[in-house]
Design an enzyme around this catalytic site. Structure first.
Site, PDB file in Angstrom:
ATOM      1  N   ARG A 155       0.822  -1.214   0.000  1.00 22.90           N
ATOM      2  CA  ARG A 155       0.000   0.000   0.000  1.00 22.90           C
ATOM      3  C   ARG A 155       0.856   1.263   0.000  1.00 22.90           C
ATOM      4  O   ARG A 155       0.437   2.279  -0.548  1.00 22.90           O
ATOM      5  CB  ARG A 155      -0.945  -0.005   1.193  1.00 22.90           C
ATOM      6  CG  ARG A 155      -2.122  -0.930   0.951  1.00 22.90           C
ATOM      7  CD  ARG A 155      -3.033  -0.976   2.137  1.00 22.90           C
ATOM      8  NE  ARG A 155      -4.320  -1.540   1.780  1.00 22.90           N
ATOM      9  CZ  ARG A 155      -5.180  -2.026   2.653  1.00 22.90           C
ATOM     10  NH1 ARG A 155      -4.875  -2.019   3.948  1.00 22.90           N
ATOM     11  NH2 ARG A 155      -6.325  -2.517   2.258  1.00 22.90           N
TER      12      ARG A 155
ATOM     13  N   LYS B 143     -15.158 -15.578   6.016  1.00 20.63           N
ATOM     14  CA  LYS B 143     -16.578 -15.652   6.341  1.00 20.63           C
ATOM     15  C   LYS B 143     -17.516 -15.397   5.164  1.00 20.63           C
ATOM     16  O   LYS B 143     -17.317 -14.471   4.394  1.00 20.63           O
ATOM     17  CB  LYS B 143     -16.901 -14.629   7.416  1.00 20.63           C
ATOM     18  CG  LYS B 143     -16.309 -14.985   8.757  1.00 20.63           C
ATOM     19  CD  LYS B 143     -16.217 -13.770   9.586  1.00 20.63           C
ATOM     20  CE  LYS B 143     -16.963 -13.836  10.886  1.00 20.63           C
ATOM     21  NZ  LYS B 143     -17.031 -12.442  11.408  1.00 20.63           N
TER      22      LYS B 143
ATOM     23  N   GLY C  68      -7.394  -7.346   1.025  1.00 18.63           N
ATOM     24  CA  GLY C  68      -6.100  -7.118   1.658  1.00 18.63           C
ATOM     25  C   GLY C  68      -5.311  -8.404   1.815  1.00 18.63           C
ATOM     26  O   GLY C  68      -4.118  -8.465   1.487  1.00 18.63           O
TER      27      GLY C  68
ATOM     28  N   GLY D 113     -12.315  -3.910   1.507  1.00 17.07           N
ATOM     29  CA  GLY D 113     -13.698  -3.504   1.768  1.00 17.07           C
ATOM     30  C   GLY D 113     -14.224  -2.572   0.696  1.00 17.07           C
ATOM     31  O   GLY D 113     -15.364  -2.707   0.243  1.00 17.07           O
TER      32      GLY D 113
HETATM   33  P1  ADP Z   1      -9.402 -10.684   2.009  1.00 14.66           P
HETATM   34  O1  ADP Z   1      -8.722  -9.766   2.997  1.00 14.66           O
HETATM   35  O2  ADP Z   1      -8.518 -11.043   0.860  1.00 14.66           O
HETATM   36  O3  ADP Z   1     -10.742 -10.155   1.594  1.00 14.66           O
HETATM   37  P2  ADP Z   1     -10.516 -12.303   4.121  1.00 14.66           P
HETATM   38  O4  ADP Z   1     -10.170 -11.229   5.093  1.00 14.66           O
HETATM   39  O5  ADP Z   1     -11.938 -12.544   3.822  1.00 14.66           O
HETATM   40  O6  ADP Z   1      -9.690 -12.066   2.748  1.00 14.66           O
HETATM   41  O7  ADP Z   1      -9.972 -13.703   4.644  1.00 14.66           O
HETATM   42  C1  ADP Z   1      -8.622 -13.947   4.854  1.00 14.66           C
HETATM   43  C2  ADP Z   1      -8.412 -14.964   5.940  1.00 14.66           C
HETATM   44  O8  ADP Z   1      -9.175 -16.126   5.703  1.00 14.66           O
HETATM   45  C3  ADP Z   1      -6.964 -15.408   6.000  1.00 14.66           C
HETATM   46  O9  ADP Z   1      -6.388 -14.912   7.176  1.00 14.66           O
HETATM   47  C4  ADP Z   1      -7.046 -16.931   5.985  1.00 14.66           C
HETATM   48  O10 ADP Z   1      -6.209 -17.550   6.938  1.00 14.66           O
HETATM   49  C5  ADP Z   1      -8.501 -17.193   6.326  1.00 14.66           C
HETATM   50  N1  ADP Z   1      -8.958 -18.486   5.813  1.00 14.66           N
HETATM   51  C6  ADP Z   1      -8.920 -18.927   4.548  1.00 14.66           C
HETATM   52  N2  ADP Z   1      -9.362 -20.194   4.466  1.00 14.66           N
HETATM   53  C7  ADP Z   1      -9.679 -20.572   5.722  1.00 14.66           C
HETATM   54  C8  ADP Z   1     -10.181 -21.778   6.298  1.00 14.66           C
HETATM   55  N3  ADP Z   1     -10.438 -22.863   5.557  1.00 14.66           N
HETATM   56  N4  ADP Z   1     -10.379 -21.810   7.629  1.00 14.66           N
HETATM   57  C9  ADP Z   1     -10.117 -20.714   8.389  1.00 14.66           C
HETATM   58  N5  ADP Z   1      -9.653 -19.552   7.906  1.00 14.66           N
HETATM   59  C10 ADP Z   1      -9.422 -19.479   6.583  1.00 14.66           C
HETATM   60 MG    MG Z   2      -8.998  -9.465   5.112  1.00 11.16          MG
END
Ligand code: ADP
Ligand code: MG
Length: 406
Positions: free
Chosen positions: A41, A212, A362, A386
């Protein structure tokens, strides 16, 4: 919406003597030693800052780091960011110990042409994120005063794409007080995202993962009608698997989202692709024994922590030939080595697809860099998690909308 280039053009290329306030997104992870981790960033913020400095402006940068509670908190100080910024810019960076206080006012008034000052974490002031419009505006006035105001040539450049979905003082209210311009980063991010919502070239494939479903439900709903395929991995695939009636052991499960997932599968089941195999372990650790099992046979007590190699192949096949790809959210717990292969494999397939490939989120962007992938393989890596999701949901971004007002 006026851009930074408009500001430069209209001032005949000369910004000397003028104090320009820039909202940047410098919200980077810090290591346990308090050093800057992934500096993506900061790098993405450089072009606007360099452009302003090259035109002689006196640049005041405001940014946030983490989520301090409206008061100074040493562990969220931007000081390490100031050091890295200076290194990357190749110029000295002044650092104010506060946001609109004595230190900021003094250093801002002493700025010379072509010099840059970074203010301390803007969220150390409760006015930044306040729900009370008057309180936010009062704080924004403090920021405005650092520039001397419009009469003295003060202006505002919005370049913090990662924060434009927030109605915060340094993102929104400040633009109501000063002549305002869209920075290059925000402009470029919006241009790319428009291609995902307008008339994307087909096949259009979206890959979603992360932790989630509840975080991403809105974006799934708004993208599903537009996409040809939605590939689902990460923690959220288990709620979909549960919605199909499968046991998911101790995997991440959002029970209150099962009905939503079932409905989405019923409405567009042919578009949604779920993993067919998953990597399970009893715990998240570097030396945990792992096992790859069919997604329909997750053992009791097992945690699904990555998608399996068959799924990676199936996802890669769906991505092959796609002309538009959007990927958000890691396929597994990529931060821990035994669960990184799914994210790496899918990221490689996204990079290999020949059309426009956009990475949003992120953690996804951090994964690309942490796993040593070539960032040039991707059409665009968004700095805003976001913000890009809210844009794709069709929501108005306050920090962008305000730039459209005069
Ligand atoms: P982004 O920031 O790219 O939008 P998120 O914040 O939604 O992504 O999710 C990222 C997190 O999801 C990571 O820290 C990763 O460890 C977790 N994650 C991915 N797959 C799983 C899983 N099967 N069980 C638990 N956590 C997970
Ligand atoms: Mg994230």
């Amino acid at each position: 919406m006026k851009t930074l280039d408009d500001l430069i053009k209209h001032s005949g290329g000369k910004l000397d003597g003028r104090r320009i306030l820039v909202r940047s997104d410098l919200n980077v992870p810090l290591t346990t030693e308090g050093k800057v981790g992934d500096d993506g960033r900061i790098r993405a913020s450089l072009p606007v800052l360099a452009k302003l400095l090259d035109h002689g402006a006196r640049v005041i940068v405001t940014a946030h780091l983490g989520r301090p509670k409206g008061a100074p908190d040493a562990k969220y100080s931007l000081r390490p960011v100031a050091d890295r910024l200076a290194q990357l810019l190749g110029r000295p960076v002044g650092f104010a110990l506060d946001t609109v206080g004595e230190s900021a006012r003094l250093l801002a008034s002493e700025l010379k042409d072509g010099e840059l000052l970074l203010l301390e974490n803007v969220r150390f002031n409760p006015g930044e994120t306040s729900k009370d419009d008057a309180e936010r505006l009062a704080f924004a006035r403090g920021l405005e005063r650092l520039t001397g105001g419009e009469d003295e040539g003060g202006a505002f450049v919005e370049d913090a794409f990662g924060a434009v979905h927030r109605k915060h003082a340094s993102v929104y209210d400040i633009a109501t007080l000063l002549p305002h311009y869209c920075g290059d980063l925000v402009r470029d991010e919006l241009q790319v995202l428009q291609q995902l919502t307008g008339e994307p070239k087909r096949p259009y494939v979206v890959v979603l993962g992360g932790s989630k479903v509840s975080d991403k439900l809105a974006v799934i709903e708004s993208l599903l009608p537009k996409v040809d395929r939605l590939l689902v991995g990460g923690g959220m695939c288990f709620t979909f698997l549960a919605a199909q009636g499968h046991e998911v052991g101790d995997s991440l499960l959002e029970a209150d989202q099962i009905d939503n997932c079932r409905r989405l599968l019923e409405e567009s089941g042919d578009k949604i692709v779920l993993p067919t195999d998953v990597v399970v372990a009893a715990e998240i650790s570097d030396d945990a024994p792992t096992q790859t099992v069919p997604a329909t046979e997750i053992p009791p007590g097992g945690k699904g922590l990555d998608i399996g190699s068959d799924s990676v192949q199936a996802f890669a096949a769906a991505l092959d030939g796609a002309r538009t790809v959007f990927w958000n959210g890691p396929m597994g717990v990529f931060e821990v080595a035994p669960f990184a292969a799914g994210t790496k494999g899918v990221a490689e397939a996204v990079a290999a697809s020949s059309g426009l490939s956009v990475v949003g989120g992120g953690d996804s962007a951090a994964a690309v860099r942490a796993l040593g992938l070539d960032v040039n393989g991707f059409g665009h890596i968004s700095t805003g998690g976001g913000a890009s999701l809210e844009y794709l949901e069709g929501k108005e971004l306050p920090g962008v909308a305000v730039l459209e007002t005069i």
